[in-house]
Write an enzyme that holds these catalytic residues in place. Structure first.
Site, PDB file in Angstrom:
ATOM      1  N   GLU A 123       0.761  -1.528  -0.250  1.00  0.00           N
ATOM      2  CA  GLU A 123      -0.037   0.120  -0.058  1.00  0.00           C
ATOM      3  C   GLU A 123       0.701   1.465   0.134  1.00  0.00           C
ATOM      4  O   GLU A 123       2.061   1.356   0.769  1.00  0.00           O
ATOM      5  CB  GLU A 123      -0.827  -0.022   1.482  1.00  0.00           C
ATOM      6  CG  GLU A 123      -1.677  -1.324   0.697  1.00  0.00           C
ATOM      7  CD  GLU A 123      -2.975  -1.008   2.897  1.00  0.00           C
ATOM      8  OE1 GLU A 123      -3.376  -2.146   2.883  1.00  0.00           O
ATOM      9  OE2 GLU A 123      -2.528  -0.146   3.207  1.00  0.00           O
ATOM     10  N   CYS A 136       3.383   8.435   1.888  1.00  0.00           N
ATOM     11  CA  CYS A 136       3.701   7.650   3.063  1.00  0.00           C
ATOM     12  C   CYS A 136       3.733   5.919   1.840  1.00  0.00           C
ATOM     13  O   CYS A 136       2.700   5.593   0.896  1.00  0.00           O
ATOM     14  CB  CYS A 136       2.385   7.661   3.957  1.00  0.00           C
ATOM     15  SG  CYS A 136       3.223   5.996   4.822  1.00  0.00           S
ATOM     16  N   CYS A 143       5.457  -6.987   7.623  1.00  0.00           N
ATOM     17  CA  CYS A 143       6.274  -6.860   8.789  1.00  0.00           C
ATOM     18  C   CYS A 143       7.198  -7.607   9.688  1.00  0.00           C
ATOM     19  O   CYS A 143       6.002  -8.508  10.193  1.00  0.00           O
ATOM     20  CB  CYS A 143       5.960  -5.535   9.654  1.00  0.00           C
ATOM     21  SG  CYS A 143       7.543  -4.301  10.425  1.00  0.00           S
ATOM     22  N   CYS A 147       4.175  -4.711  15.905  1.00  0.00           N
ATOM     23  CA  CYS A 147       3.716  -3.395  16.861  1.00  0.00           C
ATOM     24  C   CYS A 147       1.582  -4.314  17.423  1.00  0.00           C
ATOM     25  O   CYS A 147       1.175  -3.951  16.254  1.00  0.00           O
ATOM     26  CB  CYS A 147       3.459  -2.204  16.562  1.00  0.00           C
ATOM     27  SG  CYS A 147       5.566  -1.958  16.103  1.00  0.00           S
ATOM     28  N   CYS A 150      -0.952  -2.056  15.509  1.00  0.00           N
ATOM     29  CA  CYS A 150      -0.574  -1.530  14.136  1.00  0.00           C
ATOM     30  C   CYS A 150      -1.235  -2.678  13.433  1.00  0.00           C
ATOM     31  O   CYS A 150      -0.734  -3.796  13.168  1.00  0.00           O
ATOM     32  CB  CYS A 150       0.928  -1.324  13.427  1.00  0.00           C
ATOM     33  SG  CYS A 150       1.520  -1.379  11.644  1.00  0.00           S
ATOM     34  N   CYS A 381      -3.449   1.238   7.724  1.00  0.00           N
ATOM     35  CA  CYS A 381      -2.606   0.537   7.086  1.00  0.00           C
ATOM     36  C   CYS A 381      -2.849  -0.708   7.076  1.00  0.00           C
ATOM     37  O   CYS A 381      -2.158  -1.117   7.869  1.00  0.00           O
ATOM     38  CB  CYS A 381      -1.474   1.446   7.622  1.00  0.00           C
ATOM     39  SG  CYS A 381       0.479   0.403   6.658  1.00  0.00           S
TER      40      CYS A 381
HETATM   41  S1  SF4 Z   1       4.194   0.328  13.358  1.00  0.00           S
HETATM   42 FE1  SF4 Z   1       3.379  -1.930  12.343  1.00  0.00          FE
HETATM   43  S2  SF4 Z   1       5.107  -1.395  10.144  1.00  0.00           S
HETATM   44 FE2  SF4 Z   1       5.689  -0.342  11.679  1.00  0.00          FE
HETATM   45  S3  SF4 Z   1       7.465  -1.477  12.828  1.00  0.00           S
HETATM   46 FE3  SF4 Z   1       5.355  -1.774  14.228  1.00  0.00          FE
HETATM   47  S4  SF4 Z   1       4.524  -3.429  12.540  1.00  0.00           S
HETATM   48 FE4  SF4 Z   1       6.094  -2.507  11.473  1.00  0.00          FE
END
Ligand code: SF4
Length: 405
Positions: A123, A136, A143, A147, A150, A381
């Site tokens: 994206e 962005c 990933c 987190c 997220c 996201c």
């Molecule tokens: S915020 Fe989301 S994309 Fe960014 S490092 Fe943490 S898990 Fe990965």
């Protein structure tokens, strides 16, 4: 534009008589000038011409924004044929484009398979604001980090993006927005950043950019090249969850603006919200920020702080935030949480966000509350990609059911 589902490819099983796929051509996008010159010489361009050819190609790719080698009008037909045989300059397929009532655009881009891999989707988001426009950009497909606030953190890492795939997010967005106005002028003059729709880039999309360091560095080298895309390094921000050992190199070698996904002011909470904190705790992260090369009041670090109701939004948290940042030229972006399906977190109440912002502001730090953007087209996201994958799975199941009947 809407998501397209290729049912024929979903049923693609190896057939013994199928011809071997043609080897993929090498992309010229994202190569440094040196690497581009070497690729041309390797393809048969005389070494004495390489520098001049690099200059020509660079201009077509990054100033005029062409996406087809045949459009390079001042390149001889023989060379164009040679380039076309050996290389490509293709951009990603736009699988889906969503446009918010506030002008925010979100694209789902698909890159072709590499080697034995599969096509991948990522994206990219464009956020227009008064006098500027920010793109962005993603650095990885999925990933490795998790987190908890997220949505991308719920998607496993598929692979790192190549430099060309990072650069082509900017090229595709600019082309889609009509932001290569110079392409129409005979001179093909470089348009300064402030004269463009995409005036800023943030490496804040899917993935942790410092876990794809070399490719991100190469890509940003191309993006900031003054004779091409020409985005000043002060208009490029790299956001990290806190890969402490790579932060000094980022400042020394890339020279871009730094943003930290902070989100918590105690190790206890940050270990949960941003689990990389267990490896690189807050004291190490803050020390790396204090030592960030080039840090000054004119080059502040941005700290991203997502506002989670009852989790990190108390005034005690705000006071601790001020203590934590003491001595660091900093700006704090307060981000109202954008809920996504399956999350347990809620966005803080607006009054609380304002009280938090006021306390931080009175301590001398700019603490803008980021206006929620594009809420009508997406929540977070990584969500568009998940939707697309769900659709594909749904279609696959429907197709399998049909075959079974
Ligand atoms: S915020 Fe989301 S994309 Fe960014 S490092 Fe943490 S898990 Fe990965």
């Amino acid at each position: 534009m809407s998501a397209t589902i290729d049912l024929t490819s979903a049923d693609a099983r190896p057939r013994p008589s199928a011809p071997a796929p043609a080897p993929a051509k090498r992309s010229l996008l994202g190569l440094s000038r040196e690497a581009l010159g070497a690729a041309l010489v390797e393809a048969g361009v005389p070494a004495r011409q390489a520098k001049m050819r690099v200059q020509q190609l660079w201009h077509w790719l990054y100033v005029r924004g062409v996406s087809d080698i045949s459009e390079m009008a001042n390149v001889s037909r023989d060379l164009r044929t040679l380039l076309d045989e050996k290389f490509e300059i293709a951009r990603p397929e736009i699988v889906e484009e969503q446009i918010s009532v506030d002008g925010t655009r979100k694209w789902l881009f698909r890159f072709p398979a590499r080697g034995a891999g599969r096509p991948v989707e990522i994206e990219t988001v464009y956020i227009p604001e008064e006098g500027r426009g920010t793109l962005c950009v993603s650095s990885q497909v999925g990933c490795t980090l998790t987190c908890t606030f997220c949505h991308t953190g719920t998607q496993r890492l598929v692979r790192n993006l190549e430099p060309g795939e990072i650069v082509s997010q900017l090229l595709t967005a600019r082309a889609r927005l009509g932001d290569f106005p110079d392409a129409a002028t005979p001179q093909g003059a470089i348009v300064p950043s402030e004269g463009r729709l995409v005036s800023n880039v943030v490496m804040m999309g899917m993935g942790e950019p410092l876990y794809n360091y070399d490719n991100v560095k190469s890509a940003l080298g191309v993006v900031s090249d003054g004779d091409g895309l020409a985005l000043s390094r002060r208009r490029i921000t790299l956001s990290t969850s806190g890969v402490v050992p790579m932060i000094p190199r980022t400042g020394e070698e890339m020279g871009v603006m730094l943003a930290i996904s902070l989100h918590a002011v105690t190790d206890e909470l940050r270990d949960v919200l941003v689990p990389i904190n267990k490896k690189y705790p807050l004291n190490e992260l803050m020390a790396a920020c204090r030592a960030y090369p080039g840090l000054s009041n004119a080059r502040r670090i941005t700290f991203e702080y997502v506002m989670l109701k009852g989790v990190n939004d108390s005034l005690a948290d705000a006071r601790q935030l001020v203590r934590l940042l003491h001595g660091i030229p900093a700006k704090i972006n307060l981000i109202p949480f954008n809920p996504w399906p399956g999350t347990d977190y809620e966005c803080s109440d607006w009054d609380q966000i304002e009280r938090f912002a006021e306390l931080v502001n009175q301590a001398g730090y700019a603490s803008p509350i980021r206006t929620p953007r594009g809420r009508d087209i997406f929540a977070a996201c990584g969500q568009l990609k998940s939707e697309s994958e769900r659709m594909k799975k749904g279609d696959r199941l429907a197709m399998e059911a049909a075959i079974a009947v």
